[in-house]
Design a protein around this motif. Sequence first.
Motif, mmCIF file in Angstrom:
data_model
loop_
_atom_site.group_PDB
_atom_site.id
_atom_site.type_symbol
_atom_site.label_atom_id
_atom_site.label_comp_id
_atom_site.label_asym_id
_atom_site.label_seq_id
_atom_site.Cartn_x
_atom_site.Cartn_y
_atom_site.Cartn_z
ATOM 1 N N PHE A 18 53.240 38.506 43.850
ATOM 2 C CA PHE A 18 51.773 38.571 43.886
ATOM 3 C C PHE A 18 51.311 39.482 45.012
ATOM 4 C CE2 PHE A 18 47.636 36.613 45.181
ATOM 5 C CZ PHE A 18 46.915 36.996 44.063
ATOM 6 N N GLU A 21 51.709 43.120 44.087
ATOM 7 C CA GLU A 21 50.690 43.568 43.135
ATOM 8 C C GLU A 21 49.366 43.836 43.839
ATOM 9 O OE1 GLU A 21 51.023 44.398 40.169
ATOM 10 O OE2 GLU A 21 52.950 43.579 39.590
ATOM 11 N N VAL A 22 48.985 42.946 44.749
ATOM 12 C CA VAL A 22 47.727 43.125 45.482
ATOM 13 C C VAL A 22 47.811 44.377 46.360
ATOM 14 C CG1 VAL A 22 46.186 42.125 47.216
ATOM 15 C CG2 VAL A 22 47.159 40.672 45.423
ATOM 16 N N ALA A 25 47.323 47.376 44.154
ATOM 17 C CA ALA A 25 45.924 47.470 43.729
ATOM 18 C C ALA A 25 45.041 47.959 44.872
ATOM 19 C CB ALA A 25 45.433 46.109 43.226
ATOM 20 N N TYR A 53 41.356 41.963 40.878
ATOM 21 C CA TYR A 53 41.917 42.850 39.861
ATOM 22 C C TYR A 53 43.280 42.349 39.398
ATOM 23 C CZ TYR A 53 43.963 46.957 37.674
ATOM 24 O OH TYR A 53 44.576 47.792 36.790
ATOM 25 N N VAL A 54 44.132 41.983 40.332
ATOM 26 C CA VAL A 54 45.473 41.512 39.965
ATOM 27 C C VAL A 54 45.381 40.251 39.127
ATOM 28 C CG1 VAL A 54 47.638 40.590 40.870
ATOM 29 C CG2 VAL A 54 46.618 42.606 41.915
ATOM 30 N N ARG A 55 44.513 39.348 39.496
ATOM 31 C CA ARG A 55 44.391 38.098 38.745
ATOM 32 C C ARG A 55 43.777 38.299 37.366
ATOM 33 N NH1 ARG A 55 42.730 34.021 43.756
ATOM 34 N NH2 ARG A 55 44.862 33.688 44.446
ATOM 35 N N LEU A 57 44.702 40.816 35.399
ATOM 36 C CA LEU A 57 45.667 41.503 34.553
ATOM 37 C C LEU A 57 46.306 40.534 33.566
ATOM 38 C CD1 LEU A 57 47.498 43.696 37.235
ATOM 39 C CD2 LEU A 57 45.785 44.456 35.583
ATOM 40 N N ARG A 60 51.406 41.065 34.608
ATOM 41 C CA ARG A 60 51.635 41.683 35.906
ATOM 42 C C ARG A 60 52.950 42.412 35.902
ATOM 43 N NH1 ARG A 60 50.020 36.242 38.609
ATOM 44 N NH2 ARG A 60 47.764 36.366 38.486
ATOM 45 N N THR A 63 55.799 39.463 38.028
ATOM 46 C CA THR A 63 55.294 38.101 37.948
ATOM 47 C C THR A 63 56.259 37.131 38.601
ATOM 48 O OG1 THR A 63 54.533 36.360 36.445
ATOM 49 C CG2 THR A 63 56.332 37.751 35.666
#
Length: 207
Positions: A18, A21-22, A25, A53-55, A57, A60, A63
Amino acid sequence: MREFPGMASSAAPIRRGFINEVAFAAFCQTANNNVGWPPGELTPEELVRAVSYVRSLPIRRETQGDIAADGGLAPEEIVDIDEQRRRLIWMFLFNKPAGSLLTEPTFPGCGMIDSCKGDLIASDALYEVKAGDRLFRSIDVRQLIVYGALNFIAKRFKIERLGLFNPRIGIGATMSADDLCFEISGKQSSELFSEIAAAFSSGEISR
């Protein structure tokens, strides 16, 4: 090639996917806003937008299960995110011509393959960002080859090189598409991409 020393992070491993990903972004926000070097620290508003934004998607890139997205971000996680963002900015924006970076390029689908997004195109190089605690794997190269084949069919972007970058470990690798395709198949990129496109259309995909 080593671009940075490995990151020392105290963030919990279960949260790393997570966090990665953040961080990506947040980098995309900075790149798309044409922020120069040095970029400054990530603002709370930018962080909120990146998390949202990540949440949002549906799928992911990395993940870790629903638990990885629960709760707010701890201070050490924000430090991790900002350091990854800083490294990505240095790698892809520092001393680079304005407009030479495209984040999350979309490749049209073909046959059994749906349309999909890559990570970024820097000048004529397509890069995938992998921020796990591991070296690059063959599956990462296959992902680049698939995107290269989809772009070969659509002729949407000028892509002559393929690359991988891991901001967490601090390593990167870039090769010409022809050299990489020849290394893995003994064929030029145009020939390999054409064969992959035919396989997409016919449904004859082997693992």
